[in-house]
Each structure stands twice: as C-alpha cells, then as structure tokens.
Scaffold this motif. Structure first.
Motif, mmCIF file in Angstrom:
data_model
loop_
_atom_site.group_PDB
_atom_site.id
_atom_site.type_symbol
_atom_site.label_atom_id
_atom_site.label_comp_id
_atom_site.label_asym_id
_atom_site.label_seq_id
_atom_site.Cartn_x
_atom_site.Cartn_y
_atom_site.Cartn_z
ATOM 1 N N VAL A 14 29.075 70.149 -65.685
ATOM 2 C CA VAL A 14 28.457 70.642 -64.464
ATOM 3 C C VAL A 14 29.047 71.969 -64.033
ATOM 4 O O VAL A 14 28.343 72.888 -63.637
ATOM 5 N N SER A 15 30.363 72.110 -64.125
ATOM 6 C CA SER A 15 31.027 73.280 -63.564
ATOM 7 C C SER A 15 30.572 74.614 -64.138
ATOM 8 O O SER A 15 30.472 75.584 -63.394
ATOM 9 N N PRO A 16 30.262 74.743 -65.443
ATOM 10 C CA PRO A 16 29.820 76.042 -65.939
ATOM 11 C C PRO A 16 28.514 76.513 -65.314
ATOM 12 O O PRO A 16 28.194 77.687 -65.334
ATOM 13 N N LEU A 17 27.725 75.558 -64.759
ATOM 14 C CA LEU A 17 26.453 75.936 -64.162
ATOM 15 C C LEU A 17 26.637 76.612 -62.810
ATOM 16 O O LEU A 17 25.742 77.275 -62.315
ATOM 17 N N ALA A 18 27.787 76.414 -62.191
ATOM 18 C CA ALA A 18 28.040 77.017 -60.885
ATOM 19 C C ALA A 18 28.313 78.507 -61.059
ATOM 20 O O ALA A 18 29.129 78.902 -61.873
ATOM 21 N N GLN A 19 27.605 79.320 -60.292
ATOM 22 C CA GLN A 19 27.759 80.762 -60.394
ATOM 23 C C GLN A 19 28.368 81.291 -59.107
ATOM 24 O O GLN A 19 27.955 80.918 -58.014
ATOM 25 N N ALA A 20 29.358 82.143 -59.225
ATOM 26 C CA ALA A 20 30.016 82.688 -58.044
ATOM 27 C C ALA A 20 29.036 83.550 -57.261
ATOM 28 O O ALA A 20 28.227 84.273 -57.835
ATOM 29 N N GLU A 21 29.099 83.442 -55.943
ATOM 30 C CA GLU A 21 28.290 84.278 -55.064
ATOM 31 C C GLU A 21 28.833 85.702 -55.089
ATOM 32 O O GLU A 21 30.037 85.923 -55.261
ATOM 33 N N LEU A 22 27.947 86.672 -54.905
ATOM 34 C CA LEU A 22 28.347 88.076 -54.901
ATOM 35 C C LEU A 22 29.384 88.359 -53.832
ATOM 36 O O LEU A 22 30.319 89.130 -54.054
ATOM 37 N N ILE A 23 29.261 87.721 -52.677
ATOM 38 C CA ILE A 23 30.239 87.970 -51.609
ATOM 39 C C ILE A 23 31.633 87.526 -52.034
ATOM 40 O O ILE A 23 32.638 88.163 -51.678
#
Length: 218
Positions: A14-23
């Motif tokens: 699951v974790s690789p699917l999380a994308q960091a927000e630009l902020i």
C-alpha cells in the motif's frame, strides 16, 4: 488477532501508492521553485543584472507567506509549462491566462490579476502532432501595456506565424498560477497566501507600483 500478520504484509504493497503532496515537498526543501521568463517588463525582466518586476515581487511575497525561500528560476517558453508539468518547477508566475485548455493540464491558484487584451497568435516550438492539435488556439499568457511595453496582447498558441488581430473591447482575462494537478493542500496554502496579500493591500500596492493602476480585480 489472526488477521494482523496479513494486514502487516499488505502495508508494503500500500505504501508505495501514497504520493507526497507538493506542499510537503516545498516545506521539506524550504523553498518554492518559481519559473518565469523574465523577458517582458513590467511583469518580470532583468535590470542591471538583477531580476525585477511585478511578478518577481509577487513571487517573493508568496514564498514569504508560505515561510519558504523563493527560488526564482529564469527559463524560456520551451520549458516553462512543461517544467511545471514534470515537477522541475513548483509553479510558473508568468502572466499566464486562466483558460479551460490549461485547466485540463494544470491546477491553478485563484487569480492574482486581470487584464484587457487583444489577440496575438504566436508560434510555439514544435510538439508531436497529437499534442499540438490539443493546444491549438490555446491561451497561454498576457503581456499588458504599461510603462515598459508597447502593446496589450493576449497570447494564443497556434501553429502559425504571429499575427495581430483586432482587440475585443470588453475582453478581460484572469492571470493565475499553474501547478501540477492533484495537490489540494498546496492549492489551499497558495490561495490563502494570495488572499492575505490581497487583504492587506500589498497586491494592490504592487500593481500600482508597476502598472500605475490596480489590476488585482476585474
């Protein structure tokens, strides 16, 4: 408790699917990467070897409100929007008109300025035909009349040579800041920063300084 090991095994999937927000990226870097062309006064230009202009000072104010360093990067038309799209730049502040065509490619801040315009068709560097067809007659930006420029113009991308057309008297375009789609937290932070700059009169003061009139509303 029997299912707990299975859930733990799922976490790496699951974790690789999380994308960091630009902020989050901006805050981690401690800087906002801002692209502009620096070739049209009074928006942004070089004066005595230093960057100056309305959008240069606006970029600095926005970074200040976001509590990060403004990294202002001069580029050209080939790289400006594609660089934002690829993540090379966080934003472009380059008198870019808020249009439906560009909203298909980017998310935008709320407008920071408005301008009457006449239409100007100019040639963009070649792209694949499928892409060129999609951006045919796409509005890209505005070069307003002011102390340092001769003509008002609404910039339109088309596969043609530049041709000046008659202005539409009541035509007004909104200028806004594009960034990569899918960053709602960044959008909220950027809009709040703009709202604070508008509310305390700093944006109007910038407009008066560089254009002699307020251009922060229609």
């Amino acid at each position: 408790m029997r299912f707990l090991p299975g859930l733990i095994l799922l976490l790496p999937l699951v974790s690789p699917l999380a994308q960091a927000e630009l902020i989050d990226d901006v805050n981690d870097r401690g800087e906002l990467r801002i692209a502009l062309e620096a070739d049209i006064a009074p928006f942004s230009f070089k004066q005595d070897g230093r960057l100056a202009g309305f959008e240069v000072e606006l970029a600095e104010l926005l970074a200040q409100e976001l509590e990060v360093h403004p990294s202002i990067l001069v580029t050209d038309r080939n790289d400006l929007l594609s660089g934002v799209e690829s993540g090379k730049y966080d934003v472009a502040i380059n008198h870019i008109a808020l249009t439906p065509e560009l909203q298909d490619r980017f998310d935008f801040s709320e407008p920071y300025g408005y301008a009457p315009a006449q239409t100007l068709v100019r040639q963009e560097p070649p792209r694949p035909s499928s892409t060129l067809e999609k951006i045919q007659d796409q509005l890209l930006g505005v070069a307003q009349s002011g102390p340092f420029v001769e003509h008002q113009s609404l910039v339109v991308v088309a596969d043609k040579q530049p041709v000046a057309q008659a202005p539409t008297p009541d035509q007004v375009v909104a200028m806004a800041i594009p960034f990569q789609k899918g960053n709602p937290a960044f959008q909220a932070s950027l809009d709040k920063a703009l709202q604070r700059i508008k509310a305390d009169g700093r944006l109007e003061a910038l407009s008066q300084k560089w254009f002699g009139v307020a251009k922060d509303r229609p």
